[in-house]
Structures are given as C-alpha cells and as structure tokens.
Design a protein around this motif. Sequence first.
Motif, PDB file in Angstrom:
ATOM      1  N   VAL A 193      -4.359   5.916  -2.158  1.00 56.16           N
ATOM      2  CA  VAL A 193      -5.052   5.237  -1.011  1.00 56.16           C
ATOM      3  C   VAL A 193      -5.357   5.947   0.330  1.00 56.16           C
ATOM      4  CG1 VAL A 193      -5.261   2.861   0.551  1.00 56.16           C
ATOM      5  CG2 VAL A 193      -4.363   2.809  -1.949  1.00 56.16           C
ATOM      6  N   GLY A 194      -6.540   6.335   0.549  1.00 53.75           N
ATOM      7  CA  GLY A 194      -6.718   7.332   2.011  1.00 53.75           C
ATOM      8  C   GLY A 194      -7.012   6.428   3.061  1.00 53.75           C
ATOM      9  N   HIS A 195      -7.412   5.137   3.065  1.00 50.67           N
ATOM     10  CA  HIS A 195      -7.549   4.248   3.847  1.00 50.67           C
ATOM     11  C   HIS A 195      -7.681   2.702   3.342  1.00 50.67           C
ATOM     12  CE1 HIS A 195      -9.403   2.507   7.799  1.00 50.67           C
ATOM     13  NE2 HIS A 195     -10.124   2.032   6.888  1.00 50.67           N
ATOM     14  N   ALA A 214       1.274   0.793   5.898  1.00 53.74           N
ATOM     15  CA  ALA A 214       2.177   0.977   4.973  1.00 53.74           C
ATOM     16  C   ALA A 214       1.346   1.177   3.546  1.00 53.74           C
ATOM     17  CB  ALA A 214       3.099  -0.383   4.633  1.00 53.74           C
ATOM     18  N   LEU A 215       0.337   0.746   3.285  1.00 58.41           N
ATOM     19  CA  LEU A 215      -0.311   0.973   2.120  1.00 58.41           C
ATOM     20  C   LEU A 215      -0.845   2.530   1.862  1.00 58.41           C
ATOM     21  CD1 LEU A 215      -1.407   0.026  -0.697  1.00 58.41           C
ATOM     22  CD2 LEU A 215      -3.500  -0.815   0.333  1.00 58.41           C
ATOM     23  N   THR A 216      -1.224   3.009   2.974  1.00 52.55           N
ATOM     24  CA  THR A 216      -1.584   4.282   3.007  1.00 52.55           C
ATOM     25  C   THR A 216      -0.709   5.413   2.832  1.00 52.55           C
ATOM     26  OG1 THR A 216      -2.085   4.261   5.404  1.00 52.55           O
ATOM     27  CG2 THR A 216      -3.933   3.792   3.815  1.00 52.55           C
ATOM     28  N   ALA A 217       0.416   5.020   3.565  1.00 52.80           N
ATOM     29  CA  ALA A 217       1.612   5.940   3.718  1.00 52.80           C
ATOM     30  C   ALA A 217       2.288   5.927   2.600  1.00 52.80           C
ATOM     31  CB  ALA A 217       2.687   5.480   4.830  1.00 52.80           C
ATOM     32  N   SER A 218       2.558   4.847   1.662  1.00 49.42           N
ATOM     33  CA  SER A 218       3.377   4.990   0.369  1.00 49.42           C
ATOM     34  C   SER A 218       2.648   4.749  -0.814  1.00 49.42           C
ATOM     35  CB  SER A 218       4.342   3.997   0.479  1.00 49.42           C
ATOM     36  OG  SER A 218       4.005   2.578   0.340  1.00 49.42           O
ATOM     37  N   GLY A 219       1.495   4.184  -0.604  1.00 49.02           N
ATOM     38  CA  GLY A 219       0.509   3.800  -1.862  1.00 49.02           C
ATOM     39  C   GLY A 219       0.985   2.538  -2.561  1.00 49.02           C
ATOM     40  N   ASP A 247       3.618  -3.338  -2.517  1.00 50.86           N
ATOM     41  CA  ASP A 247       4.689  -3.948  -2.134  1.00 50.86           C
ATOM     42  C   ASP A 247       5.190  -3.895  -0.708  1.00 50.86           C
ATOM     43  OD1 ASP A 247       4.920  -5.635  -4.178  1.00 50.86           O
ATOM     44  OD2 ASP A 247       6.602  -4.369  -5.319  1.00 50.86           O
ATOM     45  N   ASP A 248       4.910  -2.634  -0.246  1.00 48.53           N
ATOM     46  CA  ASP A 248       5.295  -2.032   0.892  1.00 48.53           C
ATOM     47  C   ASP A 248       4.402  -2.922   2.306  1.00 48.53           C
ATOM     48  OD1 ASP A 248       7.253  -0.498   0.196  1.00 48.53           O
ATOM     49  OD2 ASP A 248       6.234   1.320   0.172  1.00 48.53           O
ATOM     50  N   ALA A 249       2.931  -2.772   1.500  1.00 46.99           N
ATOM     51  CA  ALA A 249       2.031  -3.646   2.380  1.00 46.99           C
ATOM     52  C   ALA A 249       2.444  -5.085   2.496  1.00 46.99           C
ATOM     53  CB  ALA A 249       0.556  -3.377   1.945  1.00 46.99           C
ATOM     54  N   ALA A 250       2.870  -5.555   1.404  1.00 41.67           N
ATOM     55  CA  ALA A 250       2.932  -7.015   1.414  1.00 41.67           C
ATOM     56  C   ALA A 250       4.118  -7.438   2.454  1.00 41.67           C
ATOM     57  CB  ALA A 250       3.104  -7.465  -0.075  1.00 41.67           C
ATOM     58  N   LEU A 288      -2.168  -9.233  -3.852  1.00 46.37           N
ATOM     59  CA  LEU A 288      -2.390  -8.049  -3.222  1.00 46.37           C
ATOM     60  C   LEU A 288      -2.007  -6.999  -4.128  1.00 46.37           C
ATOM     61  CD1 LEU A 288      -3.063  -6.109  -0.928  1.00 46.37           C
ATOM     62  CD2 LEU A 288      -0.676  -6.359   0.125  1.00 46.37           C
ATOM     63  N   ARG A 289      -1.184  -7.111  -5.146  1.00 40.96           N
ATOM     64  CA  ARG A 289      -0.930  -5.816  -6.155  1.00 40.96           C
ATOM     65  C   ARG A 289      -2.176  -6.017  -7.011  1.00 40.96           C
ATOM     66  NH1 ARG A 289       4.083  -7.978  -8.754  1.00 40.96           N
ATOM     67  NH2 ARG A 289       5.078  -7.328  -6.673  1.00 40.96           N
TER      68      ARG A 289
END
Length: 323
Positions: A255-257, A278-283, A286-289, A313-314
């Motif tokens: 995920v780039g953005h 968090a989503l762009t950093a780790s992909g 669950d981190d984003a959630a 979200l997943r």
Amino acid sequence: MKAFRFERPASVEEAARLAAERPNARFIAGGTNLLDLMKLQVETPATLIDVNRLPLDRVENTADGGLRVGALVRNADLAAHPRVRSDYAVLAKALLAGASGQLRNKATTAGNLLQRTRCYYFYDTTKPCNKREPGSGCAAIGGFNRIHAVLGASEACIATNPSDMNVAMRALDAVVETVAPDGAARKIPIADFHRLPGETPQVETDLRAGELITAVTLPKPVKGVHLYRKVRDRASYAFAVVSVAAIIDRQGDWVGHARLAFGGLAHKPWRVEAAETALTASGRSDDAADAALQGARGQGGNDFKIPLARRTLRAVVAEAIRA
C-alpha cells in the motif's frame, strides 16, 4: 405534525435572511429526514423554508481539477454523474449503498450532510434524549444500544451519524460551502463540519444561525482503488452497522497511500490519519485498525462493532490489493 408557516424564497440571500429572522425555522428540500421527524414531533419547526427553486442543483468542474456539487443535487444524480463515477467512485458507491432508489431521487447533497441520527430513543418522544431535550438524559446508555457509537461518544450521547455519503466525503476531504444571513460566504472542511457530542449533543454541526449550505467542493481526484464496504442487518434499505470508505493506492502487493474513513462508529464520520500511516508503513490492516479503534468502548449491546470494524477493514484492504 404541528402547523407551520411555509416560505419559498427567490434567492439564496433571502433564504438565509428568513432563517435568521424566523425563530425555529428549518430549510427543506427533499424532506426525506425532516418530514419523518416532524410527523413524530421530534422536530416542530415554526417555519419551513423551501429552497428547491434556488439555483443550487449543478455539478461543475473547478479550476484546480476538482468538482463542485450544488447543495440541491439529488443523491441519484450525483451517483450517476460521469465524473463522480470515474474520479470519485468511493462517493458513487456510498450513495448507492444508502436508502432506496425512490429516496435517492429526492434526497439532496445538503440534506444528506445534515441527516440526523437514527437512535431509537431520539425518535421516541416518550424517552429521555439529550439530543432532543438537553439535560433529560440518554436512554441508550444502559438501554438497547446495538447501533450506537463506540468512538467519540460522551456521557451525554452515544448516537451515530447515519449517512453513507458523509463517510465518503470525509475520505475525499470535501469542503462545505455556506452563505450567512448577511451574505458572507464560508468554507468548512468536512473534518470540522460534524461535531462530537461532548456536553452539547443537540449541536450537531458547525453551522451558525441562518447559515445555508450552498455546495460541497471535492478536491482534485486522488489516485487509487476506491472502495466502500457497508455492513448492515439486511441487504437493502438499512443503515450501516459498520462501514469503511477507502482510497488505497496499490503498489504491487504493498500500500503506497491510503485514506480510510469509518461509518457507524461515531457521532461523525471517523477518520484517523495515524491509521492510514500505519497501513502504509506495515501493509497490515490490523495495525491500521489498532490506530483507528484506539479508545473504542462498547456499551454492552454494541461491543461487537469493535471486532467487526477490524474485520471490515481487513476485507477492504484485501480487496484493494487484489484489484
């Protein structure tokens, strides 16, 4: 329904002036929410100001490549607009997920922004509700609260914003344009337009007395896969238990953005930039959630919303990666 005075202004300025001059006045266009509230005497306006004849029903390109949507553009027309379908697909998908075809033909952009909560106790005038009668209490706390908020709530109110459109608008960083009774124009970022309940849940938006919404402006399109996933109790004509509006720029399997906004969880569309980072950093969704749901608290009947939001979200992230 109680008796009311009916006005049909000839201009935007006259409409705003009438709203400021008349105590307990309300603007009406499609009336898909207001009329229901009037029938139940949840809303008892002394004056209705019909704005349907005002020139606020156009969708126009902006100089910077964005889109300006008039306040009176009907939901069905906005969802079907070629530029919305191609450049702002998350908005088209959210609109088509809301209500029924008949209601989308009547409901307007501004009316959808101002749609009031669908809390059972707000609609029942025999029950206490701080939103309807400040200081009376919140019957949903300790009551039947399956559809209620798990984020941004307060001891005064745990209601949610019911609009699908608003969630997509939040993901798109829309800006609400208004005109005041003195003719002054104002631009309100969608992030600041809806308010959390705090101690004044009856104050739902940043609008001032007599202020009329004239348009919503969308910035130039954002690259990425546009998705709107709505989890509801039945397949049609039901409000979201949880929803996610997402714009995800996929770079291979990464995920780039990302832009992520949640519905059904709070008194306003819920967007947390830390979740996108968090989503762009780790992909990992669950981190984003974890970031988006930080501080989430159920009331017993709605505890299930927290893991449901995580799973929704997943699914959205997985769909974007596959696209």
